[in-house]
Design a protein around this motif. Sequence first.
Motif, PDB file in Angstrom:
ATOM      1  N   GLU B  15      47.612  45.606  41.236  1.00 44.83           N
ATOM      2  CA  GLU B  15      46.982  46.669  40.691  1.00 44.83           C
ATOM      3  C   GLU B  15      45.639  46.653  40.272  1.00 44.83           C
ATOM      4  O   GLU B  15      45.188  47.371  39.573  1.00 44.83           O
ATOM      5  CB  GLU B  15      48.027  47.440  39.350  1.00 44.83           C
ATOM      6  N   ALA B  16      45.340  45.181  38.693  1.00 44.96           N
ATOM      7  CA  ALA B  16      43.704  45.271  39.078  1.00 44.96           C
ATOM      8  C   ALA B  16      42.650  44.976  39.588  1.00 44.96           C
ATOM      9  O   ALA B  16      42.233  45.483  39.582  1.00 44.96           O
ATOM     10  CB  ALA B  16      43.930  43.379  38.382  1.00 44.96           C
ATOM     11  N   VAL B  17      43.327  44.549  41.295  1.00 46.88           N
ATOM     12  CA  VAL B  17      42.179  44.799  42.452  1.00 46.88           C
ATOM     13  C   VAL B  17      41.504  45.703  42.370  1.00 46.88           C
ATOM     14  O   VAL B  17      40.325  46.383  42.221  1.00 46.88           O
ATOM     15  CB  VAL B  17      42.845  43.875  43.443  1.00 46.88           C
ATOM     16  N   GLN B  18      43.096  46.749  42.792  1.00 42.72           N
ATOM     17  CA  GLN B  18      42.738  48.150  43.085  1.00 42.72           C
ATOM     18  C   GLN B  18      41.447  49.202  41.752  1.00 42.72           C
ATOM     19  O   GLN B  18      40.626  49.468  42.094  1.00 42.72           O
ATOM     20  CB  GLN B  18      43.741  49.108  43.251  1.00 42.72           C
ATOM     21  N   ALA B  19      41.874  48.912  40.258  1.00 45.54           N
ATOM     22  CA  ALA B  19      41.489  48.964  39.335  1.00 45.54           C
ATOM     23  C   ALA B  19      39.876  48.537  39.419  1.00 45.54           C
ATOM     24  O   ALA B  19      39.109  48.989  38.752  1.00 45.54           O
ATOM     25  CB  ALA B  19      42.053  48.865  38.512  1.00 45.54           C
ATOM     26  N   ASN B  20      39.569  47.285  39.459  1.00 45.69           N
ATOM     27  CA  ASN B  20      39.044  46.501  40.123  1.00 45.69           C
ATOM     28  C   ASN B  20      37.661  47.473  40.441  1.00 45.69           C
ATOM     29  O   ASN B  20      36.742  47.603  40.696  1.00 45.69           O
ATOM     30  CB  ASN B  20      38.389  45.331  39.872  1.00 45.69           C
ATOM     31  N   THR B  46      32.620  44.034  42.253  1.00 45.06           N
ATOM     32  CA  THR B  46      34.062  43.756  42.113  1.00 45.06           C
ATOM     33  C   THR B  46      33.831  42.236  42.403  1.00 45.06           C
ATOM     34  O   THR B  46      32.809  41.272  42.312  1.00 45.06           O
ATOM     35  CB  THR B  46      34.436  44.296  43.899  1.00 45.06           C
ATOM     36  N   ARG B  47      34.907  41.862  41.745  1.00 45.61           N
ATOM     37  CA  ARG B  47      35.768  39.984  42.399  1.00 45.61           C
ATOM     38  C   ARG B  47      35.672  40.095  43.304  1.00 45.61           C
ATOM     39  O   ARG B  47      36.634  38.960  42.993  1.00 45.61           O
ATOM     40  CB  ARG B  47      36.579  39.479  40.536  1.00 45.61           C
ATOM     41  N   MET B  52      38.983  43.583  50.862  1.00 44.71           N
ATOM     42  CA  MET B  52      39.664  44.717  50.154  1.00 44.71           C
ATOM     43  C   MET B  52      39.538  45.968  50.018  1.00 44.71           C
ATOM     44  O   MET B  52      40.637  46.851  49.857  1.00 44.71           O
ATOM     45  CB  MET B  52      40.289  43.748  48.802  1.00 44.71           C
ATOM     46  N   ILE B  53      38.268  46.609  50.294  1.00 44.56           N
ATOM     47  CA  ILE B  53      38.079  47.889  49.860  1.00 44.56           C
ATOM     48  C   ILE B  53      39.070  48.153  50.631  1.00 44.56           C
ATOM     49  O   ILE B  53      39.351  49.706  51.155  1.00 44.56           O
ATOM     50  CB  ILE B  53      36.626  47.841  50.095  1.00 44.56           C
ATOM     51  N   TYR B  54      38.665  48.570  51.860  1.00 48.83           N
ATOM     52  CA  TYR B  54      39.286  48.353  53.107  1.00 48.83           C
ATOM     53  C   TYR B  54      40.763  48.088  53.151  1.00 48.83           C
ATOM     54  O   TYR B  54      41.430  49.293  53.407  1.00 48.83           O
ATOM     55  CB  TYR B  54      38.689  48.064  54.637  1.00 48.83           C
ATOM     56  N   TYR B  55      41.145  47.199  52.600  1.00 47.98           N
ATOM     57  CA  TYR B  55      43.321  46.985  52.434  1.00 47.98           C
ATOM     58  C   TYR B  55      43.326  48.229  51.956  1.00 47.98           C
ATOM     59  O   TYR B  55      44.611  47.985  52.001  1.00 47.98           O
ATOM     60  CB  TYR B  55      42.609  45.681  52.429  1.00 47.98           C
ATOM     61  N   TYR B  56      42.615  48.392  50.609  1.00 47.28           N
ATOM     62  CA  TYR B  56      43.840  48.781  49.597  1.00 47.28           C
ATOM     63  C   TYR B  56      42.956  50.940  50.287  1.00 47.28           C
ATOM     64  O   TYR B  56      43.608  52.141  49.992  1.00 47.28           O
ATOM     65  CB  TYR B  56      43.140  48.736  48.172  1.00 47.28           C
ATOM     66  N   PHE B  57      42.248  50.840  50.331  1.00 48.17           N
ATOM     67  CA  PHE B  57      41.008  52.433  50.163  1.00 48.17           C
ATOM     68  C   PHE B  57      41.091  53.183  51.871  1.00 48.17           C
ATOM     69  O   PHE B  57      40.649  54.131  52.082  1.00 48.17           O
ATOM     70  CB  PHE B  57      40.657  52.130  49.668  1.00 48.17           C
TER      71      PHE B  57
END
Lengths: 214, 214
Positions: B15-20, B46-47, B52-57
């Motif tokens: 959640e923190a990663v996505q929020a970031n 981001t941090r 990870m952008i593609y992983y989540y979005f």
Amino acid sequence: MTETPTRKKWKQDPEAVQANILAAAAEEFAEHGLTGARVDEIAARTRTSKRMIYYYFGDKESLYRQVLEEAYRKVRSEEAALDLTSLPPLDALRKLVEFTFDHHRANENFIRLVMIENVHKGKHLAESPLIARVNPSAIERIEDICARGQKDGSIRSDVSPHELHWLISAASFFNVSNRFSFGISFNKTLFTHDGQQKLRELTCKAVIEAARKP
Amino acid sequence: MTETPTRKKWKQDPEAVQANILAAAAEEFAEHGLTGARVDEIAARTRTSKRMIYYYFGDKESLYRQVLEEAYRKVRSEEAALDLTSLPPLDALRKLVEFTFDHHRANENFIRLVMIENVHKGKHLAESPLIARVNPSAIERIEDICARGQKDGSIRSDVSPHELHWLISAASFFNVSNRFSFGISFNKTLFTHDGQQKLRELTCKAVIEAARKP
DNA sequence: CCATTAATGTACCATTCAGTTAAAATCAAT
DNA sequence: ATTGATTTTAACTGAATGGTACATTAATGG
């Protein structure tokens, strides 16, 4: 068969070519923005080639700047046709509001270019010396109305021409620029014919009441 | 020397990663628009990493859509804190206008995202089912004001809540969205502290007079 | 009619950029 | 311990795209 690599015949007509490019670019930029616009697509919209865009305009950003300038020039010159001097101040003001409201609706591409330029924080407008010269005319008309209204006592003196122009512009511009998000978020009925008539009248009344001396 | 390719330690915190990522993307999109934004630049903000952008979005456009949704959600929830029910209708209306005017000024990135989305003709908003659910709350407050005002005779019945909301939004939004072009074209004094105070008051008066029953 | 310059056409290049691949490391839950 | 989900790292790809090189044609002046 001598293989002459067939090459088009053509007339030299620099001005027409440039005008053609500007018109094509205006459409493409208005549609997709500065970064979203594709030079190849602009070229495809012209009767000429990408080569000529660079020949006459240097690069994408210069072309964009000239499109902006041209758009402002055109709009301001259309506005200049409106003659308000023969009307009493508050009647003139109403006519100005109605004209502006209608004119913005009829010139969506100009609105879009201005929106896009504001996304860019006015960077290109700021670089253009022309803009400072062509825009004051929009204020002068309203200054004349205010001056006459203060003389005959119909318009209050504690509201400036710039403020009135701001209010007229805000309503007329927003009505076009934000109709997508506004329509989706709220009610599309505001953007039907009847809805627009009501908003037009609302804007007139709001501006006139803001200006009228009690 | 054993060469251990140093690798970061980390907590799992989806959640923190996505929020970031969302926060970084919101800034980049607000700054440069959908097409102007760079995924690599979002990653740099981001941090975490582009991966990870593609992983989540999934892709850039989905990320943009979620940024928009998040922005609307946040703004509407801030607005919800405003309680107007205890004030007489016209006082409530004034407070609503002042709040909206100030709130828009304080949330430039939201304004920019909405501008950008309107350049895209609201395509992504239209695809988002969330928007239709979160926005009506903005209208409900003003509907309440109008209902109370018609009961006590302070507000006219021939002007709808939607129209009033449109007028309030137009002034408050335009004031932020178009200040670059407007400032360059005309007078920057409207955007000084004093100028803004006057425009704020002008907007209040215009809206209240539009609503008040004569 | 020839030389020169301006204007145009065609093909191409270099870079940027969204999105992927691959492999490994780590975490958390069971 | 096993397992699946999460995160890191880093290089890579393929298409899109802004911009150019170079050849060719039109107009112009002498």
